[in-house]
Design an enzyme around this catalytic site. Sequence first.
Site, mmCIF file in Angstrom:
data_model
loop_
_atom_site.group_PDB
_atom_site.id
_atom_site.type_symbol
_atom_site.label_atom_id
_atom_site.label_comp_id
_atom_site.label_asym_id
_atom_site.label_seq_id
_atom_site.Cartn_x
_atom_site.Cartn_y
_atom_site.Cartn_z
ATOM 1 N N SER A 1 -23.283 51.143 54.115
ATOM 2 C CA SER A 1 -22.936 52.014 53.136
ATOM 3 C C SER A 1 -23.788 51.980 51.765
ATOM 4 C CB SER A 1 -21.928 51.258 52.038
ATOM 5 O OG SER A 1 -21.022 52.232 50.770
ATOM 6 N N SER A 48 -30.275 44.227 40.819
ATOM 7 C CA SER A 48 -29.986 45.306 39.799
ATOM 8 C C SER A 48 -30.644 44.415 38.628
ATOM 9 C CB SER A 48 -28.445 44.151 39.758
ATOM 10 O OG SER A 48 -27.846 44.843 38.899
ATOM 11 N N TYR A 91 -21.820 38.064 39.118
ATOM 12 C CA TYR A 91 -23.060 39.290 39.552
ATOM 13 C C TYR A 91 -24.031 39.119 38.782
ATOM 14 C CZ TYR A 91 -24.526 43.532 41.028
ATOM 15 O OH TYR A 91 -24.836 44.667 41.287
ATOM 16 N N LYS A 150 -27.352 37.746 40.122
ATOM 17 C CA LYS A 150 -28.866 38.730 40.575
ATOM 18 C C LYS A 150 -30.246 37.332 39.982
ATOM 19 C CE LYS A 150 -27.036 41.781 42.646
ATOM 20 N NZ LYS A 150 -27.316 41.989 44.140
ATOM 21 N N THR A 160 -22.962 54.664 43.940
ATOM 22 C CA THR A 160 -22.371 54.233 45.430
ATOM 23 C C THR A 160 -20.947 53.996 45.726
ATOM 24 O OG1 THR A 160 -22.782 52.171 44.939
ATOM 25 C CG2 THR A 160 -25.081 53.052 45.438
HETATM 26 N N1 LIG Z 1 -24.670 51.304 42.510
HETATM 27 C C1 LIG Z 1 -25.072 49.650 41.820
HETATM 28 O O1 LIG Z 1 -25.224 50.962 40.950
HETATM 29 C C2 LIG Z 1 -26.100 49.074 41.951
HETATM 30 C C3 LIG Z 1 -26.959 48.696 40.918
HETATM 31 C C4 LIG Z 1 -27.582 47.276 40.624
HETATM 32 C C5 LIG Z 1 -27.422 46.232 41.865
HETATM 33 N N2 LIG Z 1 -27.283 47.276 42.715
HETATM 34 C C6 LIG Z 1 -26.645 46.651 44.274
HETATM 35 O O2 LIG Z 1 -27.399 47.534 45.652
HETATM 36 C C7 LIG Z 1 -26.747 46.486 46.954
HETATM 37 C C8 LIG Z 1 -25.573 47.749 47.328
HETATM 38 O O3 LIG Z 1 -24.346 47.964 47.063
HETATM 39 P P1 LIG Z 1 -24.325 49.169 46.684
HETATM 40 O O4 LIG Z 1 -24.626 49.756 45.754
HETATM 41 O O5 LIG Z 1 -25.081 50.250 47.689
HETATM 42 O O6 LIG Z 1 -22.949 49.314 47.034
HETATM 43 P P2 LIG Z 1 -21.721 49.945 48.478
HETATM 44 O O7 LIG Z 1 -22.178 51.057 48.817
HETATM 45 O O8 LIG Z 1 -20.112 48.832 47.779
HETATM 46 O O9 LIG Z 1 -22.614 48.240 49.359
HETATM 47 C C9 LIG Z 1 -22.912 47.838 49.714
HETATM 48 C C10 LIG Z 1 -22.584 47.035 51.465
HETATM 49 O O10 LIG Z 1 -22.413 45.088 51.002
HETATM 50 C C11 LIG Z 1 -22.171 44.752 52.439
HETATM 51 N N3 LIG Z 1 -21.332 43.928 51.992
HETATM 52 C C12 LIG Z 1 -20.433 43.079 50.634
HETATM 53 N N4 LIG Z 1 -19.801 42.406 51.065
HETATM 54 C C13 LIG Z 1 -20.173 42.184 52.525
HETATM 55 C C14 LIG Z 1 -19.639 41.101 53.223
HETATM 56 N N5 LIG Z 1 -18.714 39.918 52.059
HETATM 57 N N6 LIG Z 1 -19.886 40.974 54.332
HETATM 58 C C15 LIG Z 1 -21.123 41.277 54.536
HETATM 59 N N7 LIG Z 1 -21.285 42.897 53.722
HETATM 60 C C16 LIG Z 1 -21.272 42.836 52.736
HETATM 61 C C17 LIG Z 1 -21.416 46.460 52.278
HETATM 62 O O11 LIG Z 1 -20.803 46.559 54.048
HETATM 63 P P3 LIG Z 1 -19.637 46.257 54.154
HETATM 64 O O12 LIG Z 1 -18.327 47.054 53.548
HETATM 65 O O13 LIG Z 1 -19.545 46.912 55.855
HETATM 66 O O14 LIG Z 1 -19.186 44.992 53.979
HETATM 67 C C18 LIG Z 1 -22.237 47.206 51.532
HETATM 68 O O15 LIG Z 1 -22.577 47.746 52.822
HETATM 69 C C19 LIG Z 1 -25.792 45.345 46.321
HETATM 70 O O16 LIG Z 1 -26.283 45.126 46.171
HETATM 71 C C20 LIG Z 1 -26.166 45.597 45.143
HETATM 72 O O17 LIG Z 1 -25.776 44.715 43.860
HETATM 73 C C21 LIG Z 1 -25.572 48.881 43.016
#
Ligand SMILES: NC(=O)c1ccc[n+]([C@@H]2O[C@H](COP(=O)([O-])OP(=O)(O)OC[C@H]3O[C@@H](n4cnc5c(N)ncnc54)[C@H](OP(=O)(O)O)[C@@H]3O)[C@@H](O)[C@H]2O)c1
Length: 265
Positions: A15, A141, A154, A158, A189
């Site tokens: 995702s 993050s 969180y 981080k 996302t």
């Molecule tokens: N979006 C933002 O604004 C933002 C900002 C700063 C940092 N980030 C970081 O970016 C990274 C990716 O997040 P995203 O924004 O792309 O969100 P996302 O679309 O929700 O993706 C999160 C991913 O992490 C995996 N995941 C979560 N819990 C898991 C578990 N227990 N076991 C295995 N896989 C797990 C999910 O896979 P499954 O669903 O298949 O479990 C998914 O592929 C994260 O580290 C997040 O903290 C995001």
Amino acid sequence: MNFREKLCWITGASSGIGKELSLLLAKEGARLILSGSNVDLLNSVRDECIMHTNYCTVIPFDLSNPLEVEKVANQTAAKHESIYLLINNGGISHRSLAMETPLSIDRRIMEVDYFSHVAITKAVIPKMVSAGEGHIAVTSSLAGKFGLHKRSAYSAAKHALQGFFETLRIELQPNNISVTIVYPGYINTPISIRAIDAKGNPTGKMDNAQLNGIPAKDCAIKYLKAIKRKQPNVIIAGKEKVMVFLKRFFPRIFFKLILRIRKPD
Ligand SMILES: NC(=O)c1ccc[n+]([C@@H]2O[C@H](COP(=O)([O-])OP(=O)(O)OC[C@H]3O[C@@H](n4cnc5c(N)ncnc54)[C@H](OP(=O)(O)O)[C@@H]3O)[C@@H](O)[C@H]2O)c1
């Protein structure tokens, strides 16, 4: 840096940012290992990737389960040749006040957002060292740069990533292994929808900040560019990135502004 035929392992590949990174790497001809916990989502990402690359395998596992993480990480590292690029990207967030958050939730967030990345990285390092090359990236993050309302666990996880991966960068430099820490701001996302409350249930709400955030694909393009340049750190964010500068040079102004990000619910 060219990823053609290079073996790359991406966690959180089902995702958001990880999915877009996987597609970009596939289009460059990289050989891919995709991980996440949702098998259906992973398979659909693999179906898209395999149109561009000749190797794309799915290794699903739960990042919140330390025994499973260690087992799968060691098995995956043993089964394959050296991983050329590891992207530690999987993660979850939460929305709960520190005083209302049970310790079990703090531990769960730390398992997913910190310890799993440490365990996977430790499993792949020995072959990288033998190969004499490699790159490790980790998704932190802006919450890894400063604390944020209702994100105590969180933000803590981080921040912990920064300590671990900055140290690793120093230790692995003689082995020609580089480390990139990525600090995204608001990215569009489903992360806020999956963020858990104090009871461990997903909030199910899309935050406006994410809704209006940078498209995940644009984030992934910048992410990959930073890896190719072997950039040690990169912030990928909109105007919210000014908070990093304010915290460092104008901490009082920073504090006044960060108080405004508090939410009533
Ligand atoms: N979006 C933002 O604004 C933002 C900002 C700063 C940092 N980030 C970081 O970016 C990274 C990716 O997040 P995203 O924004 O792309 O969100 P996302 O679309 O929700 O993706 C999160 C991913 O992490 C995996 N995941 C979560 N819990 C898991 C578990 N227990 N076991 C295995 N896989 C797990 C999910 O896979 P499954 O669903 O298949 O479990 C998914 O592929 C994260 O580290 C997040 O903290 C995001």
